[in-house]
Motif scaffolding. Structure first.
Motif, PDB file in Angstrom:
ATOM      1  N   ARG A  92       0.829  -1.208   0.000  1.00 18.75           N
ATOM      2  CA  ARG A  92       0.000   0.000   0.000  1.00 18.75           C
ATOM      3  C   ARG A  92       0.865   1.260   0.000  1.00 18.75           C
ATOM      4  NH1 ARG A  92      -2.207   2.136   4.392  1.00 18.75           N
ATOM      5  NH2 ARG A  92      -1.709   0.296   5.625  1.00 18.75           N
ATOM      6  N   LEU A  93       2.011   1.211   0.704  1.00 18.74           N
ATOM      7  CA  LEU A  93       2.832   2.410   0.856  1.00 18.74           C
ATOM      8  C   LEU A  93       3.899   2.547  -0.223  1.00 18.74           C
ATOM      9  CD1 LEU A  93       3.329   2.473   4.742  1.00 18.74           C
ATOM     10  CD2 LEU A  93       1.651   3.713   3.359  1.00 18.74           C
ATOM     11  N   ALA A  94       3.982   1.581  -1.150  1.00 13.67           N
ATOM     12  CA  ALA A  94       5.006   1.653  -2.200  1.00 13.67           C
ATOM     13  C   ALA A  94       4.702   2.867  -3.074  1.00 13.67           C
ATOM     14  CB  ALA A  94       4.999   0.362  -3.017  1.00 13.67           C
ATOM     15  N   TYR A  95       5.531   3.881  -2.950  1.00 14.21           N
ATOM     16  CA  TYR A  95       5.180   5.169  -3.549  1.00 14.21           C
ATOM     17  C   TYR A  95       5.741   5.383  -4.942  1.00 14.21           C
ATOM     18  CZ  TYR A  95       9.908   6.268  -2.034  1.00 14.21           C
ATOM     19  OH  TYR A  95      11.261   6.229  -1.857  1.00 14.21           O
ATOM     20  N   ASP A  96       6.687   4.533  -5.339  1.00 10.05           N
ATOM     21  CA  ASP A  96       7.350   4.788  -6.615  1.00 10.05           C
ATOM     22  C   ASP A  96       7.418   3.505  -7.448  1.00 10.05           C
ATOM     23  OD1 ASP A  96       9.027   5.363  -8.716  1.00 10.05           O
ATOM     24  OD2 ASP A  96      10.461   6.488  -7.496  1.00 10.05           O
TER      25      ASP A  96
END
Ligand SMILES: [Zn+2]
Length: 134
Positions: A92-96
């Motif tokens: 969920r937090l994988a931003y890139d």
């Protein structure tokens, strides 16, 4: 594929062990899929189950990497008690979508398990790690 020198893989494991019982985190910089530099960073959550980068340290590392002509190639963190695969929160937090996510599991203290993944639109794919170990 991501190419990581053995000395940096050893540095990742050393950082992960040093931060126990908490998760360790940091960034790897380089060019394309080749890693040249390891930036161990502070886990501001100081938690065995979560990590967050310090925004001002993150900014400093980005600037430092850019000054060498590098980009951020990968983000890493450790899982002190769980396997080397992304948790639901990690996905969920994988931003890139363009960087590789590396997870070190310390379930076996003597033998850290390091795995790499791409995470795009919630989809996790394994990425092969190549080192310069003969
Ligand atoms: Zn995780």
């Amino acid at each position: 594929m991501i190419a990581i020198p053995q000395s940096i893989l050893d540095g990742l494991a050393a950082h992960a062990l040093r931060e126990l019982p908490n998760e360790a985190c940091g960034l790897l910089a380089g060019s394309g899929s080749a890693v040249s530099a390891h930036y161990p960073m502070v886990n501001v959550d100081r938690s065995p189950e979560h990590f967050s980068l310090d925004p001002s340290e993150h900014f400093r590392v980005l600037r430092e990497a850019r000054s060498h002509g590098w980009q951020i190639v990968a983000s890493y963190h450790s899982h002190p008690q769980s396997p080397a695969r992304p948790s639901e929160e990690d996905v969920r937090l994988a931003y890139d979508p363009d960087i590789t996510y590396i997870i070190l599991s310390l379930q076996e203290r003597e033998n850290p398990d390091v795995k790499a993944f791409s995470i795009r639109d919630g989809k996790v794919e394994p990425v092969e790690i190549v080192s310069d170990k003969p």
